[in-house]
Design a protein around this motif. Structure first.
Motif, short mmCIF file in Angstrom:
data_model
loop_
_atom_site.label_atom_id
_atom_site.label_comp_id
_atom_site.label_asym_id
_atom_site.label_seq_id
_atom_site.Cartn_x
_atom_site.Cartn_y
_atom_site.Cartn_z
N GLU A 3 20.28 8.43 12.79
CA GLU A 3 19.38 8.07 11.71
C GLU A 3 18.19 9.03 11.70
O GLU A 3 17.92 9.72 12.68
N SER A 97 25.99 14.67 4.51
CA SER A 97 26.00 13.37 3.85
C SER A 97 25.29 12.31 4.69
O SER A 97 24.51 11.50 4.18
N ARG A 98 25.54 12.33 6.01
CA ARG A 98 24.89 11.37 6.90
C ARG A 98 23.38 11.60 6.94
O ARG A 98 22.59 10.66 6.93
N GLN A 100 21.56 12.98 4.52
CA GLN A 100 20.98 12.61 3.23
C GLN A 100 20.86 11.09 3.09
O GLN A 100 19.86 10.59 2.56
N ASP A 101 21.86 10.36 3.57
CA ASP A 101 21.78 8.90 3.54
C ASP A 101 20.61 8.41 4.39
O ASP A 101 19.85 7.51 3.99
N GLY A 102 20.47 9.01 5.58
CA GLY A 102 19.38 8.63 6.46
C GLY A 102 18.02 9.01 5.90
O GLY A 102 17.04 8.27 6.06
N ARG A 104 17.20 9.28 2.69
CA ARG A 104 16.91 8.35 1.58
C ARG A 104 16.39 7.02 2.14
O ARG A 104 15.41 6.46 1.66
N SER A 105 17.03 6.54 3.19
CA SER A 105 16.63 5.27 3.80
C SER A 105 15.23 5.38 4.42
O SER A 105 14.39 4.48 4.27
#
Length: 350
Positions: A3, A97-98, A100-102, A104-105
């Motif tokens: 994360e 991708s991992r 970018q997801d982290g 954004r969160s």
């Protein structure tokens, strides 16, 4: 780890950069806390580490005044080129991708609705945020490749440039590194005078404490080069040195001695110093606002190596962003989600 960590501690920030390895002085903690924009908010390093790879994004988080008492924030870039950096030249789609997801969160946890950052022309790495908002081309910047033979470097100089450097030396101008507090005072005065002379925007003016902070910073080396006519300082520049990259950060000249072309001699002196000290690049930067203007053309006389410069704009929370734009500008909802023009739009005119 998997994360994005929100890093605000100096030592932890340094450890994250050490893990990345490839970074410039623009990415450091000391540079971020010295930046005047940091007075409006707080520097943060968003750091992702997984499977032997890592990505870091330094930003300055600010409260949105347009939001009133609501806990809504945006992030902006410190001066210069402190964009994303990573450990890997080629990242897998899954890794990105991992991240970018982290990211954004983490931004949503911070209450951030928009992001603005200036990417580093030499390091690149802007691909790690591809697909998050817009990567916008913003001109090109000039660098001298110090790894090629010196004679080849000088051959890239224009004929007039070589002539002007010789004339400057023949007129009695010299250039050297200085650690004198008096010289720093002279430089601050010349820099301010130069910004006034060209009608620079307010963001290019700094108080004396800013110069003192970056010269004494521990996270990077900052060198003051001074050109003198006899014993009189007539030109100066601040040049950082980190990981083989010399950055021309700020420079200024005395108005009465511009005809002696001291800045040209200064760049030539720094180039020679960079070769002698084993640096890889002397990055001169680009034109004002990314334009190929007179400043850009002046720098291009020193090298044919140019690099694309991108800015990153991302609306993380479109609904909240749209609402602030409507309040600040009176725009209709259909017109309030745009990356064109001033970004973020609700700060235009502030």
């Amino acid at each position: 780890m998997g994360e994005v960590r929100i890093v605000t501690d100096r030592q932890e920030w340094r450890e994250c950069l050490a893990e990345i390895g490839t970074y410039d002085f623009y990415h450091t903690f000391d540079f971020h806390v010295a930046d005047p924009v940091a007075r409006e908010g707080k520097p943060v390093l968003l750091f992702f580490s997984a499977g032997g790879g890592a990505i870091a994004v330094p930003l300055i988080i600010r409260r949105c005044a347009a939001a009133g008492e609501s806990p809504i924030y945006d992030t902006t870039s410190a001066y210069g080129y402190p964009g994303p950096i990573s450990t890997l030249k080629t990242l897998t789609d899954e890794f990105v991708s991992r991240f970018q997801d982290g990211l954004r969160s983490a931004l949503r946890d911070l209450g951030v609705i928009s992001v603005f950052s200036r990417c580093h022309p030499l390091i690149g790495n802007q691909e790690v945020v591809q697909g998050l908002g817009r990567l916008e081309p913003c001109g090109r910047t000039i660098a001298i490749d110090l790894r090629v033979p010196e004679q080849e470097q000088k051959q890239a100089y224009s004929k007039n440039l070589r002539r002007d450097i010789r004339a400057s030396v023949n007129a009695g101008v010299s250039c050297e590194v200085s650690e004198s507090a008096t010289d720093l005072d002279c430089f601050v005065e010349m820099y301010t005078q130069s910004m006034e002379r060209v009608g620079a925007a307010a963001g290019y003016f700094f108080d004396k404490s800013y110069f003192e902070r970056i010269v004494s910073a521990q996270d990077f080396d900052m060198h003051l080069f001074i050109c003198r006519l006899g014993t009189l300082p007539i030109c100066g520049g601040l040049f950082s040195s980190v990981n083989g990259i010399i950055q021309y950060h700020l420079g200024g000249s005395d108005s009465e001695h511009l005809a002696l072309a001291p800045t040209k001699l200064m760049f030539e002196t720094v180039r020679h110093w960079g070769c002698a000290t084993g640096h890889r690049y002397l990055h001169l930067g680009g034109g004002v606002g990314g334009q190929e203007d007179g400043l850009y053309r002046f720098k291009a006389r020193f090298s044919k190596h140019d690099f694309p410069f991108f800015v990153w704009k991302w609306i993380v929370e479109p609904g909240l962003y749209s609402g602030l734009v409507e309040v600040a500008t009176g725009s209709k909802a259909a017109d309030s989600i745009s990356y064109d023009g001033y970004f973020p739009a609700y700060r235009a005119g502030q």
